[in-house]
Motif scaffolding. Structure first.
Motif, PDB file in Angstrom:
ATOM      1  N   ARG A 186       0.826  -1.203   0.000  1.00 33.74           N
ATOM      2  CA  ARG A 186       0.000   0.000   0.000  1.00 33.74           C
ATOM      3  C   ARG A 186       0.866   1.261   0.000  1.00 33.74           C
ATOM      4  O   ARG A 186       0.517   2.264  -0.641  1.00 33.74           O
ATOM      5  CB  ARG A 186      -0.942  -0.009   1.210  1.00 33.74           C
ATOM      6  CG  ARG A 186      -2.030  -1.078   1.160  1.00 33.74           C
ATOM      7  CD  ARG A 186      -3.169  -0.770   2.125  1.00 33.74           C
ATOM      8  NE  ARG A 186      -2.711  -0.805   3.511  1.00 33.74           N
ATOM      9  CZ  ARG A 186      -2.771  -1.897   4.303  1.00 33.74           C
ATOM     10  NH1 ARG A 186      -3.268  -3.040   3.813  1.00 33.74           N
ATOM     11  NH2 ARG A 186      -2.368  -1.842   5.559  1.00 33.74           N
ATOM     12  N   ASN A 208      -0.522  11.846   8.120  1.00 32.80           N
ATOM     13  CA  ASN A 208      -1.888  11.356   7.969  1.00 32.80           C
ATOM     14  C   ASN A 208      -2.014  10.442   6.750  1.00 32.80           C
ATOM     15  O   ASN A 208      -2.703   9.412   6.798  1.00 32.80           O
ATOM     16  CB  ASN A 208      -2.856  12.527   7.849  1.00 32.80           C
ATOM     17  CG  ASN A 208      -2.977  13.308   9.151  1.00 32.80           C
ATOM     18  OD1 ASN A 208      -2.816  12.734  10.228  1.00 32.80           O
ATOM     19  ND2 ASN A 208      -3.267  14.603   9.062  1.00 32.80           N
ATOM     20  N   GLN A 209      -1.388  10.815   5.637  1.00 31.76           N
ATOM     21  CA  GLN A 209      -1.434   9.976   4.446  1.00 31.76           C
ATOM     22  C   GLN A 209      -0.771   8.623   4.706  1.00 31.76           C
ATOM     23  O   GLN A 209      -1.270   7.584   4.257  1.00 31.76           O
ATOM     24  CB  GLN A 209      -0.737  10.680   3.279  1.00 31.76           C
ATOM     25  CG  GLN A 209      -1.480  11.900   2.748  1.00 31.76           C
ATOM     26  CD  GLN A 209      -0.692  12.622   1.662  1.00 31.76           C
ATOM     27  OE1 GLN A 209       0.414  13.120   1.898  1.00 31.76           O
ATOM     28  NE2 GLN A 209      -1.269  12.671   0.465  1.00 31.76           N
ATOM     29  N   ARG A 211      -0.456   7.198   7.624  1.00 33.80           N
ATOM     30  CA  ARG A 211      -1.259   6.443   8.580  1.00 33.80           C
ATOM     31  C   ARG A 211      -2.421   5.737   7.895  1.00 33.80           C
ATOM     32  O   ARG A 211      -2.848   4.649   8.313  1.00 33.80           O
ATOM     33  CB  ARG A 211      -1.780   7.385   9.671  1.00 33.80           C
ATOM     34  CG  ARG A 211      -2.444   6.653  10.836  1.00 33.80           C
ATOM     35  CD  ARG A 211      -2.890   7.590  11.932  1.00 33.80           C
ATOM     36  NE  ARG A 211      -1.752   8.295  12.553  1.00 33.80           N
ATOM     37  CZ  ARG A 211      -1.479   9.575  12.378  1.00 33.80           C
ATOM     38  NH1 ARG A 211      -2.273  10.335  11.603  1.00 33.80           N
ATOM     39  NH2 ARG A 211      -0.460  10.132  12.984  1.00 33.80           N
ATOM     40  N   GLU A 212      -2.965   6.316   6.830  1.00 31.63           N
ATOM     41  CA  GLU A 212      -4.082   5.703   6.103  1.00 31.63           C
ATOM     42  C   GLU A 212      -3.703   4.372   5.452  1.00 31.63           C
ATOM     43  O   GLU A 212      -4.559   3.517   5.234  1.00 31.63           O
ATOM     44  CB  GLU A 212      -4.606   6.662   5.043  1.00 31.63           C
ATOM     45  CG  GLU A 212      -5.322   7.884   5.611  1.00 31.63           C
ATOM     46  CD  GLU A 212      -5.774   8.843   4.531  1.00 31.63           C
ATOM     47  OE1 GLU A 212      -5.481   8.554   3.333  1.00 31.63           O
ATOM     48  OE2 GLU A 212      -6.396   9.865   4.853  1.00 31.63           O
ATOM     49  N   VAL A 213      -2.401   4.201   5.140  1.00 33.14           N
ATOM     50  CA  VAL A 213      -1.971   2.938   4.525  1.00 33.14           C
ATOM     51  C   VAL A 213      -1.383   1.993   5.561  1.00 33.14           C
ATOM     52  O   VAL A 213      -0.822   0.932   5.191  1.00 33.14           O
ATOM     53  CB  VAL A 213      -0.952   3.194   3.402  1.00 33.14           C
ATOM     54  CG1 VAL A 213      -1.593   3.997   2.282  1.00 33.14           C
ATOM     55  CG2 VAL A 213       0.305   3.886   3.929  1.00 33.14           C
TER      56      VAL A 213
END
Length: 348
Positions: A186, A208-209, A211-213
């Motif tokens: 990812r 944040n980006q 953390r999303e993956v």
């Protein structure tokens, strides 16, 4: 007027002090005593003549004195000693020679500089290196002959770019293989492919980006610090490939989240360095304990001493320690499975 001998001596002494010539004192009107005799008279006249010469002649020069002294055989001269300088005598340091057209010191003579040979580190991917390593380990440590003959020679995957490999090692830390692989895939997709996993791309991703993956906030800071070190020039793909093992360990451990164990794994499996001993790896330490029949788990210092004979192929020796531990785990698993099968089929 007759002069006695004593009066004559006093008169001569007085004449020498007052520098009065005897010619004025002893005139023809003053005959000497016959008792003195002709011999004494001649001596007096001779002394008066010498006195007149000393008053009228010039003072002797240094050249005259030197000639008179050197011509005399009565004065012995000690020969001058010639002091020899031994080869160990200290020579005062010479100031640097300045170029005529420059204020900078001239370059030293190349023949006086120490010859530094370039450090050549052959990768285990070179043809014949694995065979050379196995032959060396068989001769250096006969105990290694059993695992070497029991398993296939080590094989290493083609290494990727150093930055990509280091980023991957950070993402895989303290995670199970399947979970780490999923997060890594990812992350690569977020960057736009493995080709785009470069410092500039990683720095453009905010926590944040990431953390999303599935990347934790701590690992996100590790990735950003790695990218910063590459962007500043402290590290680069080319410099990592050229560094010796010690320098590489020093530089890479400056990155947050990368310790000695991570560097050792990177050097063995990515750079395929031949002489790396991961003294902190639990699997390698247990393999050494099993191979040598040690009662206790060897400490890092013990590992250095025991595996000294493996040089310069300690990476290959470590690889076989992992195989020994895998075999021991497989035997233990098969033994448990056989016991469960017997218990399940045994009559009540």
């Amino acid at each position: 007027m007759k002069l006695r001998g004593r009066e004559l001596r006093n008169l001569t002494a007085a004449g020498s002090r007052t520098q009065i010539p005897l010619a004025k004192t002893l005139t023809s009107d003053q005959p000497l005593s016959v008792a003195m005799g002709k011999q004494k008279r001649s001596k007096i006249l001779s002394s008066s003549s010498q006195l007149r010469q000393s008053q009228t002649s010039p003072e002797p020069t240094s050249v005259d004195i030197f000639e008179n002294i050197s011509s005399s055989s009565k004065i012995p001269f000690r020969p001058r000693k010639v002091r020899k300088l031994s080869s160990n005598s200290r020579i005062p340091p010479q100031p640097p020679v300045l170029d005529s057209d420059s204020s900078k010191p001239s370059k030293a003579n190349p023949s006086q500089l120490p010859i530094l040979l370039p450090i050549t580190v052959k990768s285990l991917s070179f043809e014949g290196e694995i065979d050379a390593a196995l032959n060396h380990l068989r001769k250096a440590d006969p105990l290694l002959m059993i695992p070497i003959d029991s398993y296939q020679p080590p094989a290493f995957d083609s290494p990727g770019p150093p930055f990509l490999t280091l980023a991957k090692s950070i993402l895989y830390q303290q995670l199970a293989a399947n979970a780490a692989k999923s997060i890594y895939n990812r992350f690569v997709l977020l960057c736009g492919g493995e080709v785009e996993v470069v410092p500039e791309t990683v720095l453009g991703l905010n926590p944040n980006q990431l953390r999303e993956v599935g990347v934790s906030g701590r690992k996100a800071s590790y990735l950003h610090d790695l990218a910063d070190k590459f962007k500043s020039g402290l590290l680069s793909d080319s410099s990592i490939l050229e560094m010796d093992d010690e320098s590489l360990l020093t530089k890479l451990t400056l990155v947050k989240g990368i310790g000695a164990w991570s560097v050792h794994m990177f050097m063995i499996f990515s750079l395929q360095r031949p002489d790396v001993l991961p003294v902190g790896d639990l699997g390698v330490r247990k393999g050494v304990q099993l191979l040598y029949g040690l009662k206790e788990l060897p400490r890092p210092l013990d590992m250095e001493q025991i595996c000294e004979k493996w040089k310069p192929y300690r990476s290959v020796g470590s690889w076989y320690m992992w195989r020994c531990m895998e075999a021991k785990g497989a035997k233990a698993t098969s033994k448990v499975a056989a016991t469960l099968t017997v218990n399940a089929t045994s009559p009540e």
